[in-house]
Design an enzyme around this catalytic site. Structure first.
Site, PDB file in Angstrom:
ATOM      1  N   THR A 187       0.827  -1.220   0.000  1.00 17.01           N
ATOM      2  CA  THR A 187       0.000   0.000   0.000  1.00 17.01           C
ATOM      3  C   THR A 187       0.853   1.258   0.000  1.00 17.01           C
ATOM      4  OG1 THR A 187      -1.713  -1.180   1.202  1.00 17.01           O
ATOM      5  CG2 THR A 187      -1.824   1.223   1.211  1.00 17.01           C
ATOM      6  N   ALA A 191      -2.253   4.657  -3.432  1.00 17.94           N
ATOM      7  CA  ALA A 191      -2.605   3.387  -4.064  1.00 17.94           C
ATOM      8  C   ALA A 191      -2.831   2.323  -2.993  1.00 17.94           C
ATOM      9  CB  ALA A 191      -1.506   2.928  -5.035  1.00 17.94           C
ATOM     10  N   SER A 193      -6.278  -0.458  -2.898  1.00 16.84           N
ATOM     11  CA  SER A 193      -6.863  -1.538  -3.692  1.00 16.84           C
ATOM     12  C   SER A 193      -6.517  -1.407  -5.174  1.00 16.84           C
ATOM     13  CB  SER A 193      -8.388  -1.544  -3.513  1.00 16.84           C
ATOM     14  OG  SER A 193      -8.731  -1.824  -2.172  1.00 16.84           O
ATOM     15  N   THR A 219       2.001  -3.229   8.268  1.00 13.44           N
ATOM     16  CA  THR A 219       2.005  -4.032   9.488  1.00 13.44           C
ATOM     17  C   THR A 219       3.376  -4.667   9.688  1.00 13.44           C
ATOM     18  OG1 THR A 219      -0.343  -4.530   9.248  1.00 13.44           O
ATOM     19  CG2 THR A 219       0.937  -6.012  10.640  1.00 13.44           C
ATOM     20  N   ALA A 239      -0.469  -2.952 -13.973  1.00  8.15           N
ATOM     21  CA  ALA A 239      -0.294  -3.986 -12.952  1.00  8.15           C
ATOM     22  C   ALA A 239       0.598  -5.122 -13.435  1.00  8.15           C
ATOM     23  CB  ALA A 239      -1.653  -4.537 -12.532  1.00  8.15           C
ATOM     24  N   GLU A 303      -4.870 -14.859   2.200  1.00  7.82           N
ATOM     25  CA  GLU A 303      -4.937 -13.642   3.006  1.00  7.82           C
ATOM     26  C   GLU A 303      -6.390 -13.297   3.349  1.00  7.82           C
ATOM     27  OE1 GLU A 303      -3.728  -8.878   2.747  1.00  7.82           O
ATOM     28  OE2 GLU A 303      -3.010 -10.285   1.224  1.00  7.82           O
ATOM     29  N   GLY A 400     -23.553  -1.444  27.646  1.00  2.00           N
ATOM     30  CA  GLY A 400     -23.919  -0.109  28.104  1.00  2.00           C
ATOM     31  C   GLY A 400     -22.711   0.811  28.160  1.00  2.00           C
ATOM     32  N   GLY A 425      -7.964  -5.889   0.502  1.00  2.00           N
ATOM     33  CA  GLY A 425      -8.930  -5.587  -0.543  1.00  2.00           C
ATOM     34  C   GLY A 425     -10.224  -5.161   0.117  1.00  2.00           C
TER      35      GLY A 425
END
Length: 438
Positions: A187, A191, A193, A219, A239, A303, A400, A425
């Site tokens: 990511t 850019a 998805s 991550t 792509a 994934e 609550g 995605g």
């Protein structure tokens, strides 16, 4: 206490701090797993197991026909690890924005990382069902900090499936042991998805490649020792001009940015990564040049299945925390569970979760046989992540005001759930992928 309320099935009395006997104990379990009976005998055993809907708790060990007794032993060990090594410290790690790197080595010593890696590369050669136990138990514990799933079931498979023999021999044992932490850098600020729109560019210079660009929302980025990087190598091919590279900590031009402050998953390190005239040799290419898009497409079903299973597991935990809370909370001369509207909502939650669990378990079984397709994985990812958010919302509502307090697990589960429909995605993309086959 509803703060860290979890079901308490019997667990193995295994030591959780490193000791000389620990590797042999774990290896005994995993060795038996690799030799577990198959065929008719295993199926006969599985038919005697309860479905989740029939169990006294959605978190009970010993249920679900896709698993067997050896999986149960592994689950007991994994549950104990999270209960003793993660849950007590998770709040502190949320404040600092990452888990300690030593936790990775502890998980590695227990045999909880990259369990599907074959033995010749330092792993255990176990099936996907063992891998699912690790990520499910993390969800049951309500501890989203350790980025084990991405490390073990996304990064490691890329190395194994597309790496050279040298890459596999050098990298995989370190991922299994927890000596190295793995990350996937796809990511970018502009850019997500839209994979074809990435701007990070790798230019060939003799036998080397020079890489420039940046990645965001990565991550394990802060702790990463090895990163699978997606970069454009043919700008005129969209792509189909993307290549994967293996980037390692210490390479000149590889710069880690700040840890990002997020709505949820606060203990999971998420960082920016920068590549500034990063020179890598030809041996850093992972797979084939300009074939990165195809490699990514092959790995996405796992994934997305991972995300779906974590979503259901998180929902199951929220349901059990909520059920315990409403049975204990005094209100209107009784408890909340005495109110019909509360009982009916719990009935709805349980039904929805059990339906999701059945579908995800079917997907897990298919994937374990190599038969899960992109359409089913997309269905599971979008539907289960939406369900997770719905269950978390209802769990907070029935708690609550206490459900709005960060010290309560259900509050953190609500915040953690929000990203599940975005990464891997977006769910809008999932629906489009499903629609293409209609």
């Amino acid at each position: 206490s509803p703060v860290f309320a979890t079901a308490k099935p019997p667990v193995l009395s295994l030591p959780l701090t490193p000791s000389p006997s620990l590797p042999s104990i774990t290896m005994s379990i995993l060795s038996r797993a690799s030799r577990a009976a198959t065929g008719a005998a295993r199926r006969a055993f599985s038919t005697r197991r309860l479905e989740t809907a029939q169990a006294s708790s959605l978190l009970d060990i010993g249920t679900r026909p896709i698993f067997d007794e050896t999986h149960d032993q592994f689950r007991e060990t994994t549950r104990k690890f999270y209960a003793e090594q993660v849950t007590p410290f998770h709040s502190e790690w949320e404040d600092q924005g990452h888990v300690p790197k030593e936790l990775w080595q502890k998980a590695g010593e227990l045999g909880l990382l990259a369990v599907t890696v074959p033995e010749e590369y330092g792993g255990y050669g176990l099936d996907t069902l063992f891998a699912s136990i690790v990520w499910e138990e993390q969800a049951y514990a309500g501890t989203t900090g350790p980025g084990f799933a991405l490390h073990s079931e996304i990064v490691a498979p890329y190395i194994y499936n597309y790496g050279t023999e040298e890459q596999k021999q050098r990298i995989l044992p370190k991922l299994v042991s927890g000596e190295w932490v793995g990350a996937l850098a796809m990511t970018e600020p502009s850019a997500g998805s839209d994979f074809a729109n990435i701007k990070t560019y790798a230019k060939q210079d003799g036998d080397d490649w020079i890489i420039n660009g940046s990645k965001v929302f990565i991550t394990n980025g802060f702790h990463s020792d090895v990163v699978i990087l997606c970069a454009k190598t043919a700008t005129d091919k969209g792509a189909h001009g993307i290549t994967l590279f293996v980037v390692e900590e210490g390479m000149k031009g590889f710069v880690k940015g700040k840890k990002l402050k997020k709505m949820g998953m606060k203990a999971q390190d998420t960082s920016e990564l920068f590549f500034e005239d990063l020179r890598v040799p030809a041996s850093a290419v992972l797979g084939e040049v300009n074939k990165g898009f195809y490699h990514v497409m092959q790995e996405l079903p796992q994934e997305r299945l991972l995300i779906a299973d974590i979503a259901v597991a998180s929902g199951e935990a929220v349901y059990e925390w909520t059920r315990e809370y409403v049975k204990d909370r005094k209100a209107f001369k009784g408890t909340l569970s005495d109110l019909q509207t509360v009982r009916h909502r719990l009935a709805e939650m349980k039904t929805e979760l059990c339906v999701g669990r059945m579908f995800v378990d079917q997907c897990l079984a298919l994937h374990n046989e190599g038969n899960l397709d992109s359409q089913m994985a997309s269905m599971a990812k979008y539907w289960c992540s939406d369900l997770q958010m719905k269950i978390a919302h209802d769990g907070v509502q029935m708690h609550g005001g206490w459900g709005y307090m960060w010290e309560y697990a259900v509050c953190r589960a609500f915040a953690d759930a929000r990203v599940q429909s975005i990464y891997g995605g977006s769910n809008e993309i999932m629906k489009e992928l499903i629609a293409r086959s209609i």
